[in-house]
Design a protein around this motif. Structure first.
Motif, PDB file in Angstrom:
ATOM      1  N   ALA A   1       8.054  -7.136  10.655  1.00  0.00           N
ATOM      2  CA  ALA A   1       6.867  -6.270  10.567  1.00  0.00           C
ATOM      3  C   ALA A   1       5.925  -6.770   9.475  1.00  0.00           C
ATOM      4  CB  ALA A   1       7.297  -4.834  10.277  1.00  0.00           C
ATOM      5  N   ALA A   2       6.497  -7.148   8.332  1.00  0.00           N
ATOM      6  CA  ALA A   2       5.637  -7.537   7.205  1.00  0.00           C
ATOM      7  C   ALA A   2       5.082  -8.950   7.382  1.00  0.00           C
ATOM      8  CB  ALA A   2       6.422  -7.441   5.890  1.00  0.00           C
ATOM      9  N   LEU A   3       5.985  -9.901   7.667  1.00  0.00           N
ATOM     10  CA  LEU A   3       5.565 -11.314   7.605  1.00  0.00           C
ATOM     11  C   LEU A   3       4.950 -11.817   8.914  1.00  0.00           C
ATOM     12  CD1 LEU A   3       8.408 -12.976   5.495  1.00  0.00           C
ATOM     13  CD2 LEU A   3       6.187 -12.136   4.739  1.00  0.00           C
ATOM     14  N   ILE A   4       5.335 -11.211  10.041  1.00  0.00           N
ATOM     15  CA  ILE A   4       4.800 -11.681  11.330  1.00  0.00           C
ATOM     16  C   ILE A   4       3.812 -10.654  11.892  1.00  0.00           C
ATOM     17  CG2 ILE A   4       5.404 -12.521  13.665  1.00  0.00           C
ATOM     18  CD1 ILE A   4       7.325 -14.105  12.108  1.00  0.00           C
ATOM     19  N   GLY A   5       4.225  -9.376  11.885  1.00  0.00           N
ATOM     20  CA  GLY A   5       3.372  -8.326  12.483  1.00  0.00           C
ATOM     21  C   GLY A   5       2.225  -7.897  11.581  1.00  0.00           C
ATOM     22  N   ASN A   6       2.243  -8.342  10.336  1.00  0.00           N
ATOM     23  CA  ASN A   6       1.136  -8.034   9.429  1.00  0.00           C
ATOM     24  C   ASN A   6       0.964  -6.532   9.198  1.00  0.00           C
ATOM     25  OD1 ASN A   6      -0.718  -9.228   7.802  1.00  0.00           O
ATOM     26  ND2 ASN A   6      -2.355  -9.296   9.350  1.00  0.00           N
ATOM     27  N   LYS A   7       2.072  -5.794   9.246  1.00  0.00           N
ATOM     28  CA  LYS A   7       2.019  -4.327   9.161  1.00  0.00           C
ATOM     29  C   LYS A   7       1.321  -3.826   7.895  1.00  0.00           C
ATOM     30  CE  LYS A   7       5.141  -0.341   9.215  1.00  0.00           C
ATOM     31  NZ  LYS A   7       6.546   0.091   9.225  1.00  0.00           N
ATOM     32  N   PHE A   8       1.504  -4.551   6.784  1.00  0.00           N
ATOM     33  CA  PHE A   8       0.922  -4.093   5.517  1.00  0.00           C
ATOM     34  C   PHE A   8      -0.264  -4.946   5.100  1.00  0.00           C
ATOM     35  CE2 PHE A   8       5.540  -3.269   5.434  1.00  0.00           C
ATOM     36  CZ  PHE A   8       5.492  -1.891   5.530  1.00  0.00           C
ATOM     37  N   GLY A   9      -0.771  -5.749   6.029  1.00  0.00           N
ATOM     38  CA  GLY A   9      -1.899  -6.624   5.714  1.00  0.00           C
ATOM     39  C   GLY A   9      -1.546  -7.547   4.562  1.00  0.00           C
ATOM     40  N   GLU A  10      -2.534  -7.787   3.707  1.00  0.00           N
ATOM     41  CA  GLU A  10      -2.377  -8.664   2.547  1.00  0.00           C
ATOM     42  C   GLU A  10      -1.166  -8.260   1.688  1.00  0.00           C
ATOM     43  OE1 GLU A  10      -3.280 -11.935   0.916  1.00  0.00           O
ATOM     44  OE2 GLU A  10      -4.447 -11.254   2.657  1.00  0.00           O
ATOM     45  N   ALA A  11      -0.939  -6.942   1.545  1.00  0.00           N
ATOM     46  CA  ALA A  11       0.133  -6.430   0.677  1.00  0.00           C
ATOM     47  C   ALA A  11       1.512  -6.868   1.141  1.00  0.00           C
ATOM     48  CB  ALA A  11       0.064  -4.903   0.622  1.00  0.00           C
ATOM     49  N   GLY A  12       1.640  -7.246   2.437  1.00  0.00           N
ATOM     50  CA  GLY A  12       2.956  -7.623   2.957  1.00  0.00           C
ATOM     51  C   GLY A  12       3.068  -9.094   3.311  1.00  0.00           C
ATOM     52  N   ARG A  13       2.124  -9.890   2.865  1.00  0.00           N
ATOM     53  CA  ARG A  13       2.166 -11.328   3.137  1.00  0.00           C
ATOM     54  C   ARG A  13       3.333 -11.987   2.399  1.00  0.00           C
ATOM     55  NH1 ARG A  13      -1.679 -12.995   6.211  1.00  0.00           N
ATOM     56  NH2 ARG A  13      -3.374 -11.575   5.806  1.00  0.00           N
ATOM     57  N   GLU A  14       3.690 -11.368   1.302  1.00  0.00           N
ATOM     58  CA  GLU A  14       4.894 -11.798   0.591  1.00  0.00           C
ATOM     59  C   GLU A  14       5.834 -10.594   0.534  1.00  0.00           C
ATOM     60  OE1 GLU A  14       4.360 -13.869  -3.141  1.00  0.00           O
ATOM     61  OE2 GLU A  14       6.345 -13.252  -3.835  1.00  0.00           O
ATOM     62  N   ILE A  15       7.139 -10.847   0.628  1.00  0.00           N
ATOM     63  CA  ILE A  15       8.096  -9.739   0.493  1.00  0.00           C
ATOM     64  C   ILE A  15       9.123 -10.068  -0.599  1.00  0.00           C
ATOM     65  CG2 ILE A  15       7.874  -8.881   2.873  1.00  0.00           C
ATOM     66  CD1 ILE A  15      10.435 -10.386   3.575  1.00  0.00           C
ATOM     67  N   VAL A  16       9.730  -9.000  -1.091  1.00  0.00           N
ATOM     68  CA  VAL A  16      10.868  -9.147  -2.003  1.00  0.00           C
ATOM     69  C   VAL A  16      12.078  -8.603  -1.258  1.00  0.00           C
ATOM     70  CG1 VAL A  16      11.905  -8.250  -4.127  1.00  0.00           C
ATOM     71  CG2 VAL A  16       9.502  -8.949  -4.118  1.00  0.00           C
TER      72      VAL A  16
END
Ligand code: AMP
Ligand code: GLY
Length: 420
Positions: free
Chosen positions: A168-183
């Motif tokens: 969702a974060a890295l491929i689906g872009n669910k959080f836009g810019e905020a989710g381009r990187e995850i921890v």
């Protein structure tokens, strides 16, 4: 002094009530505020994210001091913008607000300054993230790096949930810019609570612990919310816990932020987990918690405004806080549908009678507006009922007695705030 509070929730209502009482405050504004806040401040219809509009307003209205409630404007650099235009601000700079604005930054900071926190790794690549999850096993926690309106964290019990969060974060872009990187981090277990301190760049003034109730339903059931209630102090903690957090978490943070050239000035909210191996930092927030703020401020006897000014001016060493020895509780009344799509526009009646029934209990507004002479619900978390008493049981009884006098069939609350 002419003061502007930025924000519109129950947190800002409680801040406005305290600030309005200060002999230093000649005139209080709130942007945008709400129906309840308009009883103590002039509400200005400017969003807390309209940084240019807020700067113009401050200049035109000769504002001397601005108190920024929510995280978005802090992370966007509102404090820097106002300060560089000669307006004094309570709230951290953009660089200091990275402690909330970037989970990756905070995790690296913890490692560099030896602050206890969950083991972690940062990722921008989904394949690498997936293979790390496989190597670590579940449960595991996946977090969007940036601000995601409280929705960026997945505590995954299964591989499916963990992989879906990465996707969702890295491929689906669910959080836009905020989710381009995850921890991705180790899942901690234990008692969760929060600890608050004012920091003035080099000195620390501790407040107290609090706990919030994140799930929508009694017994911690149902989806996560922004917080359905709070109590202060947090329940069931060992006696020396505050000293331990001060030593292992807060003081290294003040020193560390100074060292990296981003001195922290403002209120620091440490989200903590008391694990088998001692207290660990889950996350930092660079603002008061909502609804924790409401439960904290009702315990504080001080005139708040000079404390906020001393924080900004680096003079906290001269300030002493005075607390009533009570326990406090804040119960959130939310609109049907919350935390999904809350029903807006329902009429809330009986507020005057409810308030008169117990003058020691505060009825704060979190999302209300006037519709003619009526007060109507205007969001998810709508009202906060805040009580304090020598025991938490008494505070809870007082809060729920007032709640039962409010006539709002479209609203609901948890009935177990402050029970455990
Ligand atoms: P946040 O949205 O950052 O407030 O995080 C939401 C919630 O996720 C926290 O309040 C914790 O309950 C949970 N959480 C975050 N990190 C961890 C972790 N490393 N281990 C266990 N729970 C966590
Ligand atoms: N009550 C949680 C928060 O303010 O983030």
């Amino acid at each position: 002094m002419r003061v502007l509070v930025v924000g519109q929730g129950g947190r800002e209502h409680s801040l406005c009530i305290k600030i309005a009482k200060s002999p230093l405050c000649e005139k209080l504004f709130c942007a945008p505020g709400n129906a309840g806040i308009s009883e103590v401040a002039d509400c200005i219809s400017l969003s807390s994210e309209n940084t240019a509009g807020l700067l113009d307003f401050c200049k035109q209205s000769a504002i001397d001091f601005v108190v920024i409630g929510p995280e978005n404007p802090l992370v966007a650099g509102l404090a820097d913008l106002l300060e560089s235009n000669g307006i004094s601000v309570f709230g951290p700079s953009k660089m200091a607000a990275r402690l909330e604005g970037s989970k990756g930054f905070t995790k690296e900071f913890c490692v560099a300054h030896n602050i206890p926190t969950a083991a972690f790794k940062r990722f921008t690549d989904a394949a690498e993230a997936r293979s790390y999850i496989r190597s670590q096993g579940t449960p595991i926690v996946i977090k969007a790096d940036g601000l995601a309106a409280g929705k960026g964290v997945t505590v995954a019990q299964s591989y499916e949930d963990a992989l879906a969060a990465v996707e969702a974060a890295l491929i689906g872009n669910k959080f836009g810019e905020a989710g381009r990187e995850i921890v991705i981090e180790e899942c901690l277990t234990g008692k969760e609570f929060s600890y608050f301190a004012f920091l003035d760049g080099s000195s620390v003034l501790p407040l107290a612990t609090a706990q919030d109730y994140k799930r929508v339903g009694d017994g911690d059931k149902g989806p996560n919310t922004g917080g359905m209630g709070a109590c202060s102090p947090a329940m069931g903690l060992p006696e020396n816990i505050e000293q331990e957090i001060m030593k292992t978490v807060i003081l290294p943070t003040v020193e560390g932020m100074k060292k990296i050239g981003s001195p922290y000035k403002g209120i620091l909210y440490a989200g903590m987990m008391l694990t088998e191996n001692g207290p660990k930092l889950i996350e930092y927030n660079v603002r008061f918690g909502d609804p924790e703020c409401q439960a904290l401020l009702i315990r504080m006897n001080n005139d708040l405004l000079p404390v906020l000014i001393a924080t900004r001016e680096g003079k906290l060493a001269d300030v002493e806080l005075s607390w009533n020895q009570d326990s406090s509780i804040c119960v959130v009344l939310a609109a049907e549908g919350y935390p999904g799509t809350p029903k807006k526009g329902s009429i809330i009646a009986g507020l005057t009678e409810a308030a008169a029934s117990d003058p020691d209990v505060q009825i704060l507004h979190a999302a209300t507006k006037f519709h003619g002479n009526n007060i109507i619900a205007d969001g998810g978390r709508v009202l906060n009922i805040v009580a304090h008493a020598p025991t938490i049981d008494q505070a809870r009884a007082n809060a729920y007695a007032v709640i039962d006098k409010i006539q709002w069939p479209e609203g609901f609350c948890r009935r177990d705030i402050g029970v455990s």
